[in-house]
Motif scaffolding. Structure first.
Motif, PDB file in Angstrom:
ATOM      1  N   THR A  64      -6.731   5.421  -1.289  1.00 49.54           N
ATOM      2  CA  THR A  64      -5.393   5.472  -1.875  1.00 49.54           C
ATOM      3  C   THR A  64      -5.141   6.828  -2.521  1.00 49.54           C
ATOM      4  OG1 THR A  64      -5.445   3.082  -2.297  1.00 49.54           O
ATOM      5  CG2 THR A  64      -3.846   4.383  -3.543  1.00 49.54           C
ATOM      6  N   GLY A  65      -6.143   7.340  -3.249  1.00 51.47           N
ATOM      7  CA  GLY A  65      -5.993   8.652  -3.878  1.00 51.47           C
ATOM      8  C   GLY A  65      -5.872   9.780  -2.871  1.00 51.47           C
ATOM      9  N   ILE A  66      -6.670   9.740  -1.804  1.00 54.51           N
ATOM     10  CA  ILE A  66      -6.636  10.817  -0.809  1.00 54.51           C
ATOM     11  C   ILE A  66      -5.295  10.857  -0.084  1.00 54.51           C
ATOM     12  CG2 ILE A  66      -7.628  11.588   1.378  1.00 54.51           C
ATOM     13  CD1 ILE A  66     -10.336  10.602   0.366  1.00 54.51           C
TER      14      ILE A  66
ATOM     15  N   VAL B  40      -7.901  13.258  -7.596  1.00 52.65           N
ATOM     16  CA  VAL B  40      -7.131  12.018  -7.505  1.00 52.65           C
ATOM     17  C   VAL B  40      -7.948  10.930  -6.808  1.00 52.65           C
ATOM     18  CG1 VAL B  40      -5.073  10.955  -6.505  1.00 52.65           C
ATOM     19  CG2 VAL B  40      -4.916  13.203  -7.554  1.00 52.65           C
ATOM     20  N   ALA B  41      -8.710  11.293  -5.781  1.00 55.76           N
ATOM     21  CA  ALA B  41      -9.562  10.310  -5.098  1.00 55.76           C
ATOM     22  C   ALA B  41     -10.638   9.779  -6.038  1.00 55.76           C
ATOM     23  CB  ALA B  41     -10.199  10.953  -3.865  1.00 55.76           C
ATOM     24  N   ILE B  42     -11.233  10.660  -6.840  1.00 58.45           N
ATOM     25  CA  ILE B  42     -12.258  10.223  -7.802  1.00 58.45           C
ATOM     26  C   ILE B  42     -11.647   9.295  -8.853  1.00 58.45           C
ATOM     27  CG2 ILE B  42     -13.807  11.034  -9.618  1.00 58.45           C
ATOM     28  CD1 ILE B  42     -14.290  13.541  -7.945  1.00 58.45           C
ATOM     29  N   LEU B  43     -10.457   9.663  -9.343  1.00 59.35           N
ATOM     30  CA  LEU B  43      -9.776   8.788 -10.303  1.00 59.35           C
ATOM     31  C   LEU B  43      -9.481   7.425  -9.685  1.00 59.35           C
ATOM     32  CD1 LEU B  43      -7.254  11.268 -11.975  1.00 59.35           C
ATOM     33  CD2 LEU B  43      -9.253  10.212 -13.035  1.00 59.35           C
ATOM     34  N   GLY B  44      -9.066   7.421  -8.417  1.00 58.36           N
ATOM     35  CA  GLY B  44      -8.809   6.163  -7.737  1.00 58.36           C
ATOM     36  C   GLY B  44     -10.061   5.310  -7.617  1.00 58.36           C
ATOM     37  N   ALA B  45     -11.178   5.946  -7.289  1.00 55.23           N
ATOM     38  CA  ALA B  45     -12.440   5.208  -7.168  1.00 55.23           C
ATOM     39  C   ALA B  45     -12.889   4.665  -8.521  1.00 55.23           C
ATOM     40  CB  ALA B  45     -13.507   6.117  -6.568  1.00 55.23           C
TER      41      ALA B  45
ATOM     42  N   LEU C 257      -3.072   9.031 -15.615  1.00 60.57           N
ATOM     43  CA  LEU C 257      -2.792   7.674 -16.091  1.00 60.57           C
ATOM     44  C   LEU C 257      -2.095   6.839 -15.020  1.00 60.57           C
ATOM     45  CD1 LEU C 257      -1.641   8.407 -19.757  1.00 60.57           C
ATOM     46  CD2 LEU C 257      -3.808   7.413 -19.011  1.00 60.57           C
ATOM     47  N   VAL C 258      -1.144   7.465 -14.294  1.00 62.38           N
ATOM     48  CA  VAL C 258      -0.440   6.737 -13.234  1.00 62.38           C
ATOM     49  C   VAL C 258      -1.413   6.319 -12.135  1.00 62.38           C
ATOM     50  CG1 VAL C 258       1.272   6.973 -11.394  1.00 62.38           C
ATOM     51  CG2 VAL C 258       1.804   7.780 -13.694  1.00 62.38           C
ATOM     52  N   VAL C 259      -2.305   7.233 -11.743  1.00 65.55           N
ATOM     53  CA  VAL C 259      -3.294   6.902 -10.702  1.00 65.55           C
ATOM     54  C   VAL C 259      -4.184   5.754 -11.170  1.00 65.55           C
ATOM     55  CG1 VAL C 259      -5.299   7.762  -9.442  1.00 65.55           C
ATOM     56  CG2 VAL C 259      -3.281   9.204  -9.697  1.00 65.55           C
ATOM     57  N   LEU C 260      -4.679   5.833 -12.404  1.00 69.42           N
ATOM     58  CA  LEU C 260      -5.560   4.783 -12.916  1.00 69.42           C
ATOM     59  C   LEU C 260      -4.848   3.435 -12.965  1.00 69.42           C
ATOM     60  CD1 LEU C 260      -7.324   6.722 -15.836  1.00 69.42           C
ATOM     61  CD2 LEU C 260      -8.341   6.007 -13.672  1.00 69.42           C
ATOM     62  N   ALA C 261      -3.615   3.441 -13.486  1.00 68.59           N
ATOM     63  CA  ALA C 261      -2.892   2.182 -13.620  1.00 68.59           C
ATOM     64  C   ALA C 261      -2.535   1.581 -12.262  1.00 68.59           C
ATOM     65  CB  ALA C 261      -1.622   2.403 -14.450  1.00 68.59           C
ATOM     66  N   THR C 262      -2.068   2.430 -11.335  1.00 66.73           N
ATOM     67  CA  THR C 262      -1.640   1.925 -10.024  1.00 66.73           C
ATOM     68  C   THR C 262      -2.814   1.377  -9.232  1.00 66.73           C
ATOM     69  OG1 THR C 262       0.135   3.566  -9.994  1.00 66.73           O
ATOM     70  CG2 THR C 262      -0.432   2.514  -7.909  1.00 66.73           C
ATOM     71  N   VAL C 263      -3.904   2.144  -9.165  1.00 60.14           N
ATOM     72  CA  VAL C 263      -5.070   1.685  -8.394  1.00 60.14           C
ATOM     73  C   VAL C 263      -5.711   0.478  -9.065  1.00 60.14           C
ATOM     74  CG1 VAL C 263      -7.343   2.346  -7.538  1.00 60.14           C
ATOM     75  CG2 VAL C 263      -5.460   3.977  -7.441  1.00 60.14           C
ATOM     76  N   PHE C 264      -5.763   0.478 -10.388  1.00 67.22           N
ATOM     77  CA  PHE C 264      -6.333  -0.671 -11.099  1.00 67.22           C
ATOM     78  C   PHE C 264      -5.585  -1.947 -10.732  1.00 67.22           C
ATOM     79  CE2 PHE C 264      -6.571  -3.643 -14.610  1.00 67.22           C
ATOM     80  CZ  PHE C 264      -7.906  -3.623 -14.975  1.00 67.22           C
ATOM     81  N   ASN C 265      -4.263  -1.883 -10.751  1.00 66.76           N
ATOM     82  CA  ASN C 265      -3.471  -3.070 -10.441  1.00 66.76           C
ATOM     83  C   ASN C 265      -3.610  -3.465  -8.979  1.00 66.76           C
ATOM     84  OD1 ASN C 265      -1.389  -5.032 -11.332  1.00 66.76           O
ATOM     85  ND2 ASN C 265      -0.135  -3.974  -9.808  1.00 66.76           N
TER      86      ASN C 265
ATOM     87  N   SER D 201       0.829  -1.214   0.000  1.00 68.21           N
ATOM     88  CA  SER D 201       0.000   0.000   0.000  1.00 68.21           C
ATOM     89  C   SER D 201       0.858   1.255   0.000  1.00 68.21           C
ATOM     90  CB  SER D 201      -0.928  -0.004   1.224  1.00 68.21           C
ATOM     91  OG  SER D 201      -1.773  -1.136   1.206  1.00 68.21           O
ATOM     92  N   LEU D 202       1.887   1.262   0.863  1.00 64.28           N
ATOM     93  CA  LEU D 202       2.767   2.430   0.926  1.00 64.28           C
ATOM     94  C   LEU D 202       3.528   2.635  -0.378  1.00 64.28           C
ATOM     95  CD1 LEU D 202       4.194   2.169   4.563  1.00 64.28           C
ATOM     96  CD2 LEU D 202       2.563   3.853   3.677  1.00 64.28           C
ATOM     97  N   SER D 203       3.935   1.545  -1.013  1.00 64.01           N
ATOM     98  CA  SER D 203       4.659   1.652  -2.280  1.00 64.01           C
ATOM     99  C   SER D 203       3.785   2.283  -3.352  1.00 64.01           C
ATOM    100  CB  SER D 203       5.142   0.265  -2.730  1.00 64.01           C
ATOM    101  OG  SER D 203       6.023  -0.287  -1.789  1.00 64.01           O
ATOM    102  N   ASN D 204       2.547   1.822  -3.449  1.00 66.18           N
ATOM    103  CA  ASN D 204       1.630   2.384  -4.446  1.00 66.18           C
ATOM    104  C   ASN D 204       1.335   3.850  -4.170  1.00 66.18           C
ATOM    105  OD1 ASN D 204       1.386  -0.082  -5.806  1.00 66.18           O
ATOM    106  ND2 ASN D 204      -0.279  -0.751  -4.479  1.00 66.18           N
ATOM    107  N   MET D 205       1.107   4.177  -2.909  1.00 64.71           N
ATOM    108  CA  MET D 205       0.824   5.571  -2.559  1.00 64.71           C
ATOM    109  C   MET D 205       2.025   6.460  -2.825  1.00 64.71           C
ATOM    110  SD  MET D 205      -1.300   5.083   0.984  1.00 64.71           S
ATOM    111  CE  MET D 205      -2.845   4.163   1.034  1.00 64.71           C
TER     112      MET D 205
END
Length: 302
Positions: free
Chosen positions: A233-235, A284-289, A188-196, A26-30
């Motif tokens: 994660t986004g927040i 960023v939170a919305i993109l993460g969701a 794109l980074v937020v979408l890819a990271t949270v998606f994975n 989690s910390l790595s992704n954030m």
């Protein structure tokens, strides 16, 4: 209403528990998202700090007409009168800089006195300094006037003193475009990271989700904890990015202060206003969701 609140409270607690169950991941992704987001925040800080400097610079450029060295002394007066008569709607002021006056001032300057003493006479030409009026398309009009005045028979050279202001405006425009591209990269980074991240969570809890469906859990019930996971994660990443950007400004401002002091001025970078930073965290939170919803929809079809 109470049932709806209990449902969301349960989903939120599940999302927090899932984040804490894999702290390193989690910390790595954030951290990846935070470092990526800190870059456009710092770029925005530079842009915001540079804009007041550009506004303080006079946007009414001065154009200097240097006459030919052999032109009669009355030529400057004639050109000044011609300018005031033919370009009154575009010129706010015209002044003459006589060659004798400029030569006298330079001779009083120790840096020029020795060089001028070696010359047989006054090599300087008369000059006419023109201040243009402010207008919407000032840069284009000034360039057109410069090209027109260069063709005058009595004029030897035309100097456009505000050319560097136009370059500064062009640089700021380039930075704005670059900032937009950085924002797209962050998205794109937020979408890819949270998606994975959500994909791995969904696959690791495949059996739990299957059992929940067997006992009547709806798709919304299954997806909601993952949506909270993406939003959290986004927040956290957004807040961490703001903190990292604020920390980075300390050494940057120290170096910038030393540079500005050498020019006898003061300049400091500052973060965007709190509302803009809060809006960035929300986005960023919305993109993460959204990434979490996309991922859990694709990876829980079993």
């Amino acid at each position: 209403m109470r049932r709806w609140l209990r449902h969301h409270r349960y989903a939120f607690l599940v999302a927090v528990r899932r984040l804490l169950s894999q702290p390193f991941s989690s910390l790595s992704n954030m951290l990846v998202i935070a470092l990526t987001l800190a870059t456009p925040i710092l770029t925005a800080s530079i842009l915001i700090s540079a804009q007041p400097v550009a506004r303080q610079v006079s946007v009414s450029p001065e154009v200097t007409l240097f006459l030919k060295p052999d032109a009669p002394s009355s030529t400057a007066q004639q050109i000044a009168a011609r300018l005031q008569a033919d370009y009154a709607e575009k010129i706010s002021a015209v002044r003459i800089a006589p060659r004798a006056q400029i030569y006298s001032r330079l001779k009083q300057d120790p840096a020029w006195a020795d060089a001028l003493a070696a010359l047989p006479g006054n090599p300087l030409p008369d000059a006419v300094v023109i201040t243009l009026k402010e207008q919407p398309d000032l840069a284009r009009d000034a360039a057109a006037l410069v090209q027109e005045w260069k063709k005058w028979r009595e004029v030897d050279r035309v100097q456009h003193d505000s050319a560097w202001v136009q370059r500064l405006d062009a640089i700021l425009g380039f930075v704005r475009v670059g900032l937009s591209m950085l924002a797209a990269v962050v998205a794109l980074v937020v979408l890819a990271t949270v998606f994975n991240t959500v994909r791995l969570q969904a696959l690791s809890q495949r059996e739990e989700i299957a059992v929940a469906r067997l006992v009547g859990a709806t798709e919304a019930f299954v997806r909601l904890p993952f949506l909270y996971l993406g939003a959290l994660t986004g927040i956290v990443s957004g807040v961490a990015a703001v903190i990292l950007a604020a920390l980075a400004l300390t050494p940057l401002n120290a170096a910038l202060a030393r540079l500005a002091s050498s020019y006898g001025t003061q300049l400091a970078l500052q973060l965007p206003d709190a509302l803009s930073l809060a809006l960035a965290v929300v986005v960023v939170a919305i993109l993460g969701a959204l990434a979490a919803r996309w991922s859990v929809t694709r990876n829980t079809r079993f």
